[in-house]
Scaffold this motif. Sequence first.
Motif, PDB file in Angstrom:
ATOM      1  N   ARG B 332       0.847  -1.182   0.000  1.00 43.45           N
ATOM      2  CA  ARG B 332       0.000   0.000   0.000  1.00 43.45           C
ATOM      3  C   ARG B 332       0.888   1.239   0.000  1.00 43.45           C
ATOM      4  NH1 ARG B 332      -5.851  -0.382   0.191  1.00 43.45           N
ATOM      5  NH2 ARG B 332      -6.487   1.808   0.277  1.00 43.45           N
ATOM      6  N   THR B 333       0.478   2.245  -0.744  1.00 44.35           N
ATOM      7  CA  THR B 333       1.185   3.525  -0.735  1.00 44.35           C
ATOM      8  C   THR B 333       0.196   4.611  -0.336  1.00 44.35           C
ATOM      9  OG1 THR B 333       2.664   2.769  -2.467  1.00 44.35           O
ATOM     10  CG2 THR B 333       2.527   5.144  -2.116  1.00 44.35           C
ATOM     11  N   LEU B 334       0.550   5.373   0.681  1.00 44.15           N
ATOM     12  CA  LEU B 334      -0.327   6.445   1.169  1.00 44.15           C
ATOM     13  C   LEU B 334       0.371   7.778   0.943  1.00 44.15           C
ATOM     14  CD1 LEU B 334      -1.195   4.751   4.571  1.00 44.15           C
ATOM     15  CD2 LEU B 334      -2.660   4.822   2.545  1.00 44.15           C
ATOM     16  N   GLN B 335      -0.449   8.823   0.754  1.00 43.66           N
ATOM     17  CA  GLN B 335       0.115  10.160   0.581  1.00 43.66           C
ATOM     18  C   GLN B 335      -0.503  11.118   1.591  1.00 43.66           C
ATOM     19  OE1 GLN B 335      -0.472  10.449  -3.795  1.00 43.66           O
ATOM     20  NE2 GLN B 335       1.768  10.471  -3.836  1.00 43.66           N
ATOM     21  N   PRO B 336       0.017  11.092   2.806  1.00 45.22           N
ATOM     22  CA  PRO B 336      -0.566  11.919   3.865  1.00 45.22           C
ATOM     23  C   PRO B 336      -0.383  13.418   3.622  1.00 45.22           C
ATOM     24  CG  PRO B 336       0.842  10.188   4.761  1.00 45.22           C
ATOM     25  CD  PRO B 336       1.124  10.262   3.300  1.00 45.22           C
ATOM     26  N   GLY B 337       0.640  13.796   2.854  1.00 46.00           N
ATOM     27  CA  GLY B 337       0.942  15.209   2.635  1.00 46.00           C
ATOM     28  C   GLY B 337       2.442  15.376   2.619  1.00 46.00           C
ATOM     29  N   PRO B 338       2.935  16.543   2.177  1.00 44.41           N
ATOM     30  CA  PRO B 338       4.377  16.730   2.080  1.00 44.41           C
ATOM     31  C   PRO B 338       5.076  16.671   3.439  1.00 44.41           C
ATOM     32  CG  PRO B 338       3.179  18.690   1.321  1.00 44.41           C
ATOM     33  CD  PRO B 338       2.158  17.689   1.712  1.00 44.41           C
ATOM     34  N   ALA B 339       6.284  16.157   3.414  1.00 40.11           N
ATOM     35  CA  ALA B 339       7.151  16.118   4.594  1.00 40.11           C
ATOM     36  C   ALA B 339       6.551  15.309   5.749  1.00 40.11           C
ATOM     37  CB  ALA B 339       7.532  17.522   5.050  1.00 40.11           C
ATOM     38  N   VAL B 340       6.385  14.027   5.518  1.00 40.76           N
ATOM     39  CA  VAL B 340       6.009  13.096   6.593  1.00 40.76           C
ATOM     40  C   VAL B 340       7.250  12.857   7.450  1.00 40.76           C
ATOM     41  CG1 VAL B 340       5.296  10.751   7.148  1.00 40.76           C
ATOM     42  CG2 VAL B 340       4.237  11.961   5.225  1.00 40.76           C
ATOM     43  N   HIS B 350      -4.140  -0.635  16.383  1.00 43.75           N
ATOM     44  CA  HIS B 350      -5.331  -0.544  15.534  1.00 43.75           C
ATOM     45  C   HIS B 350      -5.313   0.710  14.673  1.00 43.75           C
ATOM     46  CE1 HIS B 350      -6.773   2.265  18.542  1.00 43.75           C
ATOM     47  NE2 HIS B 350      -7.930   2.410  17.944  1.00 43.75           N
ATOM     48  N   GLU B 351      -4.605   1.725  15.145  1.00 49.22           N
ATOM     49  CA  GLU B 351      -4.491   2.958  14.353  1.00 49.22           C
ATOM     50  C   GLU B 351      -3.058   3.456  14.395  1.00 49.22           C
ATOM     51  OE1 GLU B 351      -9.114   4.505  14.837  1.00 49.22           O
ATOM     52  OE2 GLU B 351      -7.551   5.598  15.921  1.00 49.22           O
ATOM     53  N   VAL B 352      -2.738   4.308  13.418  1.00 46.11           N
ATOM     54  CA  VAL B 352      -1.393   4.880  13.378  1.00 46.11           C
ATOM     55  C   VAL B 352      -1.511   6.372  13.111  1.00 46.11           C
ATOM     56  CG1 VAL B 352      -1.121   4.216  10.942  1.00 46.11           C
ATOM     57  CG2 VAL B 352       0.898   4.746  12.296  1.00 46.11           C
ATOM     58  N   TRP B 353      -0.737   7.132  13.871  1.00 41.35           N
ATOM     59  CA  TRP B 353      -0.726   8.594  13.734  1.00 41.35           C
ATOM     60  C   TRP B 353       0.521   8.987  12.928  1.00 41.35           C
ATOM     61  CZ3 TRP B 353      -3.124  12.251  17.771  1.00 41.35           C
ATOM     62  CH2 TRP B 353      -4.277  11.683  18.313  1.00 41.35           C
ATOM     63  N   VAL B 354       0.310   9.861  11.947  1.00 42.35           N
ATOM     64  CA  VAL B 354       1.383  10.238  11.026  1.00 42.35           C
ATOM     65  C   VAL B 354       1.521  11.764  11.032  1.00 42.35           C
ATOM     66  CG1 VAL B 354       2.099  10.198   8.603  1.00 42.35           C
ATOM     67  CG2 VAL B 354       0.871   8.238   9.563  1.00 42.35           C
ATOM     68  N   ALA B 361      -0.343  19.127   9.918  1.00 44.96           N
ATOM     69  CA  ALA B 361      -1.402  18.201  10.325  1.00 44.96           C
ATOM     70  C   ALA B 361      -0.825  16.883  10.825  1.00 44.96           C
ATOM     71  CB  ALA B 361      -2.336  17.926   9.156  1.00 44.96           C
ATOM     72  N   VAL B 362      -1.589  16.261  11.725  1.00 38.75           N
ATOM     73  CA  VAL B 362      -1.353  14.868  12.098  1.00 38.75           C
ATOM     74  C   VAL B 362      -2.532  14.070  11.552  1.00 38.75           C
ATOM     75  CG1 VAL B 362      -1.217  13.239  14.010  1.00 38.75           C
ATOM     76  CG2 VAL B 362      -0.004  15.415  14.150  1.00 38.75           C
ATOM     77  N   ILE B 363      -2.236  13.027  10.802  1.00 33.73           N
ATOM     78  CA  ILE B 363      -3.288  12.248  10.162  1.00 33.73           C
ATOM     79  C   ILE B 363      -3.335  10.878  10.810  1.00 33.73           C
ATOM     80  CG2 ILE B 363      -4.091  11.274   7.966  1.00 33.73           C
ATOM     81  CD1 ILE B 363      -1.797  13.936   7.382  1.00 33.73           C
ATOM     82  N   VAL B 364      -4.543  10.446  11.150  1.00 31.33           N
ATOM     83  CA  VAL B 364      -4.719   9.150  11.811  1.00 31.33           C
ATOM     84  C   VAL B 364      -5.322   8.171  10.807  1.00 31.33           C
ATOM     85  CG1 VAL B 364      -5.706   7.943  13.784  1.00 31.33           C
ATOM     86  CG2 VAL B 364      -5.153  10.394  13.964  1.00 31.33           C
ATOM     87  N   TYR B 365      -4.671   7.008  10.662  1.00 33.86           N
ATOM     88  CA  TYR B 365      -5.168   5.965   9.760  1.00 33.86           C
ATOM     89  C   TYR B 365      -5.612   4.740  10.543  1.00 33.86           C
ATOM     90  CZ  TYR B 365      -2.928   8.461   5.892  1.00 33.86           C
ATOM     91  OH  TYR B 365      -2.572   9.408   4.964  1.00 33.86           O
ATOM     92  N   GLU B 372      -8.188   7.035   6.162  1.00 33.39           N
ATOM     93  CA  GLU B 372      -7.947   8.153   7.073  1.00 33.39           C
ATOM     94  C   GLU B 372      -9.152   8.277   7.989  1.00 33.39           C
ATOM     95  OE1 GLU B 372      -6.656  11.855   5.223  1.00 33.39           O
ATOM     96  OE2 GLU B 372      -7.775  12.990   6.713  1.00 33.39           O
ATOM     97  N   VAL B 373      -8.923   8.282   9.306  1.00 35.69           N
ATOM     98  CA  VAL B 373     -10.050   8.365  10.232  1.00 35.69           C
ATOM     99  C   VAL B 373     -10.090   9.691  10.982  1.00 35.69           C
ATOM    100  CG1 VAL B 373     -10.381   5.890  10.518  1.00 35.69           C
ATOM    101  CG2 VAL B 373      -8.762   7.099  11.991  1.00 35.69           C
ATOM    102  N   ALA B 374      -9.003  10.441  10.955  1.00 36.14           N
ATOM    103  CA  ALA B 374      -9.000  11.754  11.603  1.00 36.14           C
ATOM    104  C   ALA B 374      -7.830  12.577  11.086  1.00 36.14           C
ATOM    105  CB  ALA B 374      -8.896  11.621  13.115  1.00 36.14           C
ATOM    106  N   ARG B 375      -7.984  13.887  11.168  1.00 32.94           N
ATOM    107  CA  ARG B 375      -6.926  14.805  10.765  1.00 32.94           C
ATOM    108  C   ARG B 375      -6.917  15.942  11.784  1.00 32.94           C
ATOM    109  NH1 ARG B 375      -4.202  16.487   5.635  1.00 32.94           N
ATOM    110  NH2 ARG B 375      -4.732  14.396   4.921  1.00 32.94           N
ATOM    111  N   LEU B 376      -5.797  16.104  12.476  1.00 33.25           N
ATOM    112  CA  LEU B 376      -5.737  17.084  13.565  1.00 33.25           C
ATOM    113  C   LEU B 376      -4.743  18.186  13.210  1.00 33.25           C
ATOM    114  CD1 LEU B 376      -5.393  14.480  16.452  1.00 33.25           C
ATOM    115  CD2 LEU B 376      -7.478  15.580  15.670  1.00 33.25           C
TER     116      LEU B 376
END
Lengths: 99, 395
Positions: B332-340, B350-354, B361-365, B372-376
């Motif tokens: 799987r390839t994910l693109q959470p946004g620039p500069a992970v 069960h979830e991972v915070w990126v 932003a912090v993105i929760v998968y 994506e289940v949340a974006r903070l």
Amino acid sequence: MLTGLSLSCLAGAAGADPQHRSRLADLVVQECGSCHGLTLRGGLGRPLTPEALADRPADLVRDIILDGLPGTPMPPWRPLLSEGDAALIADMLKNGDLP
Amino acid sequence: MITRRALAAGLPLAAVVAPAVQANTAPQRGTGDLGLVIERAAGSVLVVETTGRSILGRVEGLGDLSHASVVFSRDERFGYVFGRDGGLTKVDLLDRRIDRRIVQGGNAIGGAISDDGSLVAVSNYEPGGVRVFDAATLDLVADVPAVSGNAARSKTVGLVDIPGRAFVYTLYDAGEIWRLELPKNASPKITRLTNVGKLPYDANVTTDGRHYYAGLFGEDGVVHVDLWQEPLKATRVLDGYGRGEAPLPVYKMPHFEGWGATQGALFLPAVGRDELIVIDNATLQEAGRVATHGQPVFAVARPDGRHVWVNFAHPKNGVVEVVDTLSLKVIRTLQPGPAVLHLEFTPRGHEVWVSARDSDAVIVYDSRTFEEVARLPAGKPSGIFFTHRAHLIGR
């Protein structure tokens, strides 16, 4: 913001327009900062403050940016930066002209 | 009435106001689902909780947090934040404030907490060495300069805790690995392994406290120390893993923190190569390679070890890849946004915070569906650290 794409745009556009300078400054703080510290006072890499670079001519700093320092973790930035950009960064570092 | 009479009678103020304060405070809560997110440019941390995936508050005034990391007290109430500028800040996650803060060195690179929770050790670049502090008071307990022969002090990296009030770390400039033991009511003891290799840049230990691996930058290989076998000795493994090929330029040093540990194997980021290398802990031999999108920075195993999630060095750092640890393939390839910059799993994965720095932003998968289940919102977030690290050896 500084993805590979925007960098290749940077590489073509030497010069000192404020937007371009600010993107380069961002690159210095964020990417160089990984090793040299966000405040450039050093980390695994040496400090890059104006005082630390006082005895290094700007041309030498530019060349180190472009070609790295073999045998150390300092990588060559030539694949990502033009000579003009490297010269601009060298000036910014030596003058402490960064946010 | 009661209050006034009590004050007039000279009773201690606390005795009078305590019931009222208690009635007004927020409900009591545990800390097992809390964590800290580093906002590296602003010098602040977010206190977050992973059950409702929310930000509880922000604590400011922690100094230069580039490359900052966190360890937690045994009760999971306090986070010890190690800043680049030598700052050591003890953050209270419940009251969301700084409990104590010292600037213990000029330039630091992380730390560790002893198994009994009583000692916090900090790894310093300047002045090179390790300093150990009382976890309760942050008073200095031991100062151990990294001095090797007549050479200048060495920068120290890869500091971890191991069982028995002890720490292991690596001397970057000198190419040595040291074990520092701090027994109660006895003198500290240092065991030195010398000439382990050129420019060891990072290291870590397996969560059983047994295998310590240090990556080399100046040579093509990795150093292994079996901490269960006395006398300690350093063994070179993966010698020449690059097989003489010229490495790619490295725009971000790979990290061993959070490495992908699974089924007795470790997934390590290769230096200057677009791949992970798998080491078998039993044989210390290479057990495979995984071709990746770019040069890996962090390769973090989901806690069950089934997948390893990987982020990458500049300029390919907008992508996260998920590796299947059975097939050794990217699934799987994910693109959470620039500069992970970092990723952290919830305790059972069960979830991972990126953290996506340039998206602020912090993105929760969901780690199974990859949704994506949340974006903070977070200001230039870097490291993410959850409290369950308190109960893991070497974390």
